[in-house]
Design an enzyme around this catalytic site. Structure first.
Site, PDB file in Angstrom:
ATOM      1  CG  ASN A 194      -1.945   0.876   0.979  1.00 43.29           C
ATOM      2  OD1 ASN A 194      -2.054   1.902   0.310  1.00 43.29           O
ATOM      3  ND2 ASN A 194      -3.008   1.363   2.172  1.00 43.29           N
ATOM      4  CD  GLU A 253      -9.322  -2.053   4.543  1.00 43.52           C
ATOM      5  OE1 GLU A 253      -9.452  -0.918   3.485  1.00 43.52           O
ATOM      6  OE2 GLU A 253      -9.324  -1.471   5.769  1.00 43.52           O
TER       7      GLU A 253
END
Ligand code: AMP
Length: 401
Positions: free
Chosen positions: A7, A384
């Protein structure tokens, strides 16, 4: 099989290495303040070992190099070599209308992610940067993009079109996209399992309440509406974001306070929400403590959050014609018994009855509804990174077929 989940932000990189068969995180960490002389590389190995190191890290290539070194460091006993990374799953914030599911990244996907940049100017360029760096440093490892927006692409047009001149949609792509899609999807799938029903026959309302918050109406496994819109600013009250407000207020404030567009944007995103109302903090733990000590502004901030959440829950129940369950997740949703109890108070007439004792005592996931509650109430920990890792592994399987 191990999947690296990445990310990337403009000056940060977060990662997790996940073993897909066990779902376990082998190591995770972050590099913050990339581009500076004192970038911070923090990482954990297993559950107990934590490290924090400071380096001069000029760019994301440098940052990923440190991450790879740590993952393959023989002393860390994680992976023998980079060959142990089967694929890399990238969180990409905005997939526009192009991406309705996760995809294997090739040149075509890269140019489409570029096209979506104007919709998420703070996030997509950094996400793409992460992808390009991986392609450079690990050229043999496939990359998969998992989009925050993809899950909500099933919304009907009457839920995603704003009441602006229609040309704003066709010319500038202005519509509701929704975010937090991986989280809403994860908890909905988990809830279906806990309810013992197939996902395609399960309708739930998922409340992702963290520093950023959104709520989603999921009918028969598909998102039909969600509270975040064109950007993650719309909807519920958040840590420092305003959520819904009369758009004319912005024009009024810009003229009264002589703000630039940049300053107005900063006010709405960084100085509003719980922080703006309390004047003190965006942290729900601190606000709850202050409220208990009689701080009226902390009380007001929490009351507004709870009231608006309740209105959304009831609105979505109407939109869906009822639901099997309401789910709470993320930092506030998983931990604040006060928010859960008060956002669902006095809704017995709708078949919603919280068990106060279970609600207060729950740790981890489980049911907190009364036995006679028609609509079940659940707390589920979101994950997630695991969704990204699973999507990545599934893509890999499809590619090999
Ligand atoms: P997230 O963005 O999901 O990490 O959530 C962050 C929010 O969760 C912050 O407002 C935290 O104060 C809140 N939070 C975390 N732990 C607790 C807790 N035990 N009780 C209440 N709020 C919490």
């Amino acid at each position: 099989m191990s999947i690296l989940v990445l990310n990337c932000g403009s000056s940060s990189l977060k990662y997790q290495l996940i073993n897909i068969s066990s779902g376990m995180c082998l190591t995770k960490g972050s590099v913050e303040k990339i581009g500076g002389n004192e970038a911070i590389f923090s990482y954990e190995i297993g559950k107990n070992e934590r490290f924090k190191e400071v380096y001069q890290i000029f760019d994301h290539t440098d940052a990923l190099t440190y991450v790879i070194k740590s993952i393959t460091n023989p002393d860390h006993n994680i992976l023998k070599s980079i060959d142990g990374i089967a694929a890399i799953g990238h969180r990409v914030v905005h997939g526009g209308e192009k991406f309705t599911e996760s995809v294997l990244i090739d040149d075509g996907v890269i140019s489409e992610i570029r096209e979506c940049m104007e919709l998420a100017p703070l996030h997509n360029p950094a996400n793409l940067q992460g992808i390009l760096v991986c392609m450079k440093l690990l050229p043999d490892v496939p990359n998969i993009a998992v989009f925050d927006t993809a899950f909500h692409q099933t919304m009907p047009d009457y839920a995603y079109i704003y009441a602006l001149p229609y040309v704003m949609y066709t010319r500038h792509k202005i519509r509701r996209y929704g975010f937090h899609g991986t989280s809403h999807r994860f908890v909905a799938e988990r809830a279906a399992k806990m309810l013992g029903k197939p996902l395609k026959n399960t309708s739930v309302i998922t409340c992702h309440l963290g520093n950023g918050s959104s709520i989603c109406a999921i009918k028969n496994g598909k998102s039909i509406d969600t509270s975040m819109g064109f950007t993650p600013l719309e909807g519920l009250i958040m840590g420092s974001r305003s959520g819904d407000l009369d758009p004319a207020i912005i024009l009024h404030i810009i003229s009264k306070e002589e703000l630039t567009v940049h300053e107005a944007n900063s006010m709405l995103n960084k100085h509003s929400g719980l922080l703006g109302i309390s004047g003190n903090t965006n942290d729900m733990r601190e606000l709850t403590e202050s409220m208990k000590k009689g701080d009226k502004r902390a009380q007001l901030a929490i009351s507004i959050l709870v009231y608006r959440l309740k209105k959304y829950i009831c609105g979505y129940l109407g939109a869906m014609g009822g639901a099997d369950a309401i789910i709470f997740t993320a930092g506030i949703g998983e931990n604040s018994a006060y928010v859960r109890e008060n956002s669902l108070s006095n809704l017995e007439f709708m078949g919603i009855k919280i068990d106060k004792r279970k609600n207060k005592s729950i740790t981890g996931e489980g049911f907190i509804s009364g036995n006679d509650s028609k609509i079940k109430i659940l707390v589920i920990s979101t994950n997630e990174e695991l969704v990204i890792a699973r999507d990545t592994a599934n893509m890999l399987k499809k590619r090999k077929k």
